[in-house]
Write an enzyme that holds these catalytic residues in place. Sequence first.
Site, PDB file in Angstrom:
ATOM      1  CB  VAL A 263      -0.956   0.009   1.216  1.00  0.00           C
ATOM      2  CG1 VAL A 263      -1.874   1.216   1.168  1.00  0.00           C
ATOM      3  CG2 VAL A 263      -1.768  -1.274   1.259  1.00  0.00           C
TER       4      VAL A 263
ATOM      5  NE  ARG B 142       9.333  -4.535  10.561  1.00  0.00           N
ATOM      6  CZ  ARG B 142       8.404  -5.409  10.871  1.00  0.00           C
ATOM      7  NH1 ARG B 142       8.213  -5.753  12.108  1.00  0.00           N
ATOM      8  NH2 ARG B 142       7.623  -5.935   9.950  1.00  0.00           N
TER       9      ARG B 142
ATOM     10  CE  LYS C   1     -10.667  -4.972   6.701  1.00  0.00           C
ATOM     11  NZ  LYS C   1     -10.470  -5.949   5.620  1.00  0.00           N
TER      12      LYS C   1
ATOM     13  N   GLY D 280      -5.638  -4.981  -1.556  1.00  0.00           N
ATOM     14  CA  GLY D 280      -4.682  -4.731  -2.633  1.00  0.00           C
ATOM     15  C   GLY D 280      -4.124  -3.321  -2.551  1.00  0.00           C
TER      16      GLY D 280
END
Length: 419
Positions: free
Chosen positions: A16, A40, A198, A296
């Site tokens: 993303v 990271r 969610k 996605g």
Amino acid sequence: MQNKKLNIGLFGFGVVGESLYKVLENTPSLNAQVKKVCIRHSEKERNAPAELFTTIASELLHDDRLNVIVELIDDADAAYRIVTTALKRQKAVVSANKKMIAAHLEELIDIQKEYNTPFLYEAACCASIPVIRNLEEYYDNDLLQSINGIVNGSTNYILTKVFQENISFYDALVQAQEAGFAESNPALDIEGTDAVNKLSILLTHAYGIINKPENILHTGIQNLDPEDAVFAAEKSFEIKLVAQARKLKSGKIAAFVLPQFMEKSSQLFNVKNEYNGVIIESSLADKQFFYGKGAGGFPTASAVLSDLSALRYNYQYEYRKLRNQQPSEISTDYFLKVCISFAGLFQVPNERFTKILEWKYNDQRCHITGILPVSELIASDWWKQSDVSIIIYPEGIFENYEPVKEKVNFKKFEFVEVG
Ligand code: HSE
């Protein structure tokens, strides 16, 4: 505030993060630029100039030139520290971290208020579908009857591949991972945790309910059996993992994430692969259907982008259901019409059913259809054992169900009780 320039500190450069970076680079009209990226693993090769990257979070959080932090990492604990630090430094924050948001929403709402700083997270629920903003702005009244949706792209992808294309569960999961749909720990998808995270966020915006996801009834697709698909097909159903919230006559809310038999007439029937679909029902408008890619890189980045765009006019969620109305509560006092499927004869405590409606079995699997009190599902975990699956029926929520007076006579199902 209109068109203010957004100088962005970006945490995370995964699927993303990189998609967002590309879109912002190619869309100068947005007046938003990624100035620094915290990652990271510095050794990984990145498709962006090396000088953008750092591994030191404070280089972004303490940089006064940055007025926006975009948090797109998958470590929920680190995300919590980043988001709270940024908000307290009055940097607007955009996040897609549903696990972190669901776990800390009450505190995050308080911090936003105290520091009068926007915190937006449209990408956390259903990626490209603008469901949070719609609940905030359009359904800003108490007429909302229900939200019903496929909110996890990976499990929907797997169910589509397994049940329609006969691909194995494992191969379908690998495909979902390779496509960047799945969480880095895919158990979060498979076991319904991502979906219930969610749902818990949606409950806040829809009904003013703040409830930790672990307290909301849920399971995923981990125990579904190929025989369940055969059973479903005999009744012209498919199986989908659905998050539901429905206002009951008592005013309280039935809320859960469970696999569901989906009838062809539902809009959710045609939601396939990584797509998500949400049906919102309100007293006046009846049903409205939202459909779009739920996972996605680019679909998620599109929601982040929309939040960034909203920050240019200092948009903030108002949490009106929480602040201006009497918040609802989750109910445990209703019944579900379910199919319990299991291997072996008597694993299921059939006496806990309020009513048994159908019992089918073959060499591999038993399917028992009946009415179960939700309090039973909350209080017990026999239905979560690895060789037991639960699937609810369409229109399967009942506020009242008269208990059967007589004990069910299992002899009539031609079983011999063993053990
Ligand atoms: N793993 C999530 C899904 C990503 O499959 O829906 C989007 O939230």
